[in-house]
Design an enzyme around this catalytic site. Structure first.
Site, PDB file in Angstrom:
ATOM      1  N   SER A  53      10.572   2.186  -5.341  1.00  0.00           N
ATOM      2  CA  SER A  53      10.777   1.936  -6.766  1.00  0.00           C
ATOM      3  C   SER A  53       9.448   1.590  -7.416  1.00  0.00           C
ATOM      4  O   SER A  53       8.470   1.283  -6.733  1.00  0.00           O
ATOM      5  CB  SER A  53      11.804   0.814  -6.948  1.00  0.00           C
ATOM      6  OG  SER A  53      12.162   0.676  -8.306  1.00  0.00           O
TER       7      SER A  53
ATOM      8  N   ASN B  46       4.294   1.809  -8.043  1.00  0.00           N
ATOM      9  CA  ASN B  46       3.534   1.492  -9.235  1.00  0.00           C
ATOM     10  C   ASN B  46       2.480   2.587  -9.382  1.00  0.00           C
ATOM     11  O   ASN B  46       1.833   2.950  -8.395  1.00  0.00           O
ATOM     12  CB  ASN B  46       2.886   0.109  -9.075  1.00  0.00           C
ATOM     13  CG  ASN B  46       2.072  -0.284 -10.279  1.00  0.00           C
ATOM     14  OD1 ASN B  46       1.052   0.336 -10.574  1.00  0.00           O
ATOM     15  ND2 ASN B  46       2.511  -1.315 -10.963  1.00  0.00           N
TER      16      ASN B  46
ATOM     17  N   ILE C 171       8.976  -1.598  -3.084  1.00  0.00           N
ATOM     18  CA  ILE C 171       8.830  -1.490  -4.532  1.00  0.00           C
ATOM     19  C   ILE C 171       7.402  -1.805  -4.955  1.00  0.00           C
ATOM     20  O   ILE C 171       6.696  -2.560  -4.286  1.00  0.00           O
ATOM     21  CB  ILE C 171       9.844  -2.426  -5.240  1.00  0.00           C
ATOM     22  CG1 ILE C 171       9.810  -2.239  -6.766  1.00  0.00           C
ATOM     23  CG2 ILE C 171       9.650  -3.872  -4.840  1.00  0.00           C
ATOM     24  CD1 ILE C 171      10.962  -2.933  -7.506  1.00  0.00           C
ATOM     25  N   CYS C 172       6.987  -1.201  -6.060  1.00  0.00           N
ATOM     26  CA  CYS C 172       5.704  -1.447  -6.718  1.00  0.00           C
ATOM     27  C   CYS C 172       4.546  -1.009  -5.821  1.00  0.00           C
ATOM     28  O   CYS C 172       4.386   0.169  -5.551  1.00  0.00           O
ATOM     29  CB  CYS C 172       5.602  -2.903  -7.138  1.00  0.00           C
ATOM     30  SG  CYS C 172       4.234  -3.235  -8.279  1.00  0.00           S
ATOM     31  N   ALA C 173       3.734  -1.940  -5.355  1.00  0.00           N
ATOM     32  CA  ALA C 173       2.605  -1.605  -4.477  1.00  0.00           C
ATOM     33  C   ALA C 173       3.031  -1.488  -3.019  1.00  0.00           C
ATOM     34  O   ALA C 173       2.299  -0.924  -2.202  1.00  0.00           O
ATOM     35  CB  ALA C 173       1.510  -2.660  -4.606  1.00  0.00           C
TER      36      ALA C 173
END
Length: 190
Positions: A149, A123, A102-104
């Site tokens: 995500s 992200n 998720i994200c980075a």
């Protein structure tokens, strides 16, 4: 019982790391919080210190069904730059096990070479670091055994997607009711 492992490096994002732990444990699944080095405490990007359940060198990956990588900075870059993490992620993928980032943290999957030509998200600030992917802007994207995500705000959706893959529909619905996620789903259906 299915088992997942959440990898923590210094600078992880609190919500992205602990939401999957919470949701999976509510679903009565085993979820191990694992330090990627020999220190069994990790401090998040927000200054929260978490005591881990285990350290990476003691993990037998054959016992686990999923690996979860939270974002946060410098947590995601610390995961990406750890050769043992790259080996673990590659092994999980090779064995068709669930790999979730998720994200980075999808930058870890990129370095491991497991997302080429896959549908992924991250992200938006890390979109350009993901090479040769089919980038999506959905909250959560699953392509085969890979789940990605967007970030902190999508952590609950990310966690439920992991639970859906590791559990049955009855368990997912029970956890949705107990967390009131079912009400969020109803709101979005309107």
């Amino acid at each position: 019982m299915k088992k997942a492992i959440v990898l923590l490096a210094e600078g992880f994002e609190d919500i992205e790391a602990l939401t999957p732990v919470d949701i999976l444990r509510r679903g009565k699944l085993s979820c191990t919080i694992c330090s990627v080095d020999d220190k069994n405490e990790k401090t998040s990007s927000r200054g929260t210190t978490v005591k881990t359940d285990e350290i990476l060198k003691n993990i037998n990956i054959d016992e686990y069904d999923a690996v979860i990588l939270p974002g946060g900075l410098p947590g995601a870059t610390n995961l990406r730059d750890n050769d043992n993490v790259i080996k673990l992620v590659s092994a999980f993928n090779k064995n068709g096990k669930l790999v979730a980032a998720i994200c980075a943290a999808p930058i870890v999957l990129d370095k491991a070479g497991i997302i080429k030509n896959k549908n992924v998200t991250s992200n938006p600030n890390f979109k350009d670091e993901l090479k040769e992917v089919n980038y999506k802007e959905d909250f959560v994207v699953q392509d085969g055994n890979i789940i990605t995500s967007r970030g902190a705000a999508t952590s609950i959706y990310f966690a439920f997607k992991i639970l859906e893959n590791l559990s049955d529909e009855e368990t997912v619905e029970r956890v949705k009711r107990s967390t009131l996620m079912n009400l969020v789903d109803q709101y979005h259906e309107k």
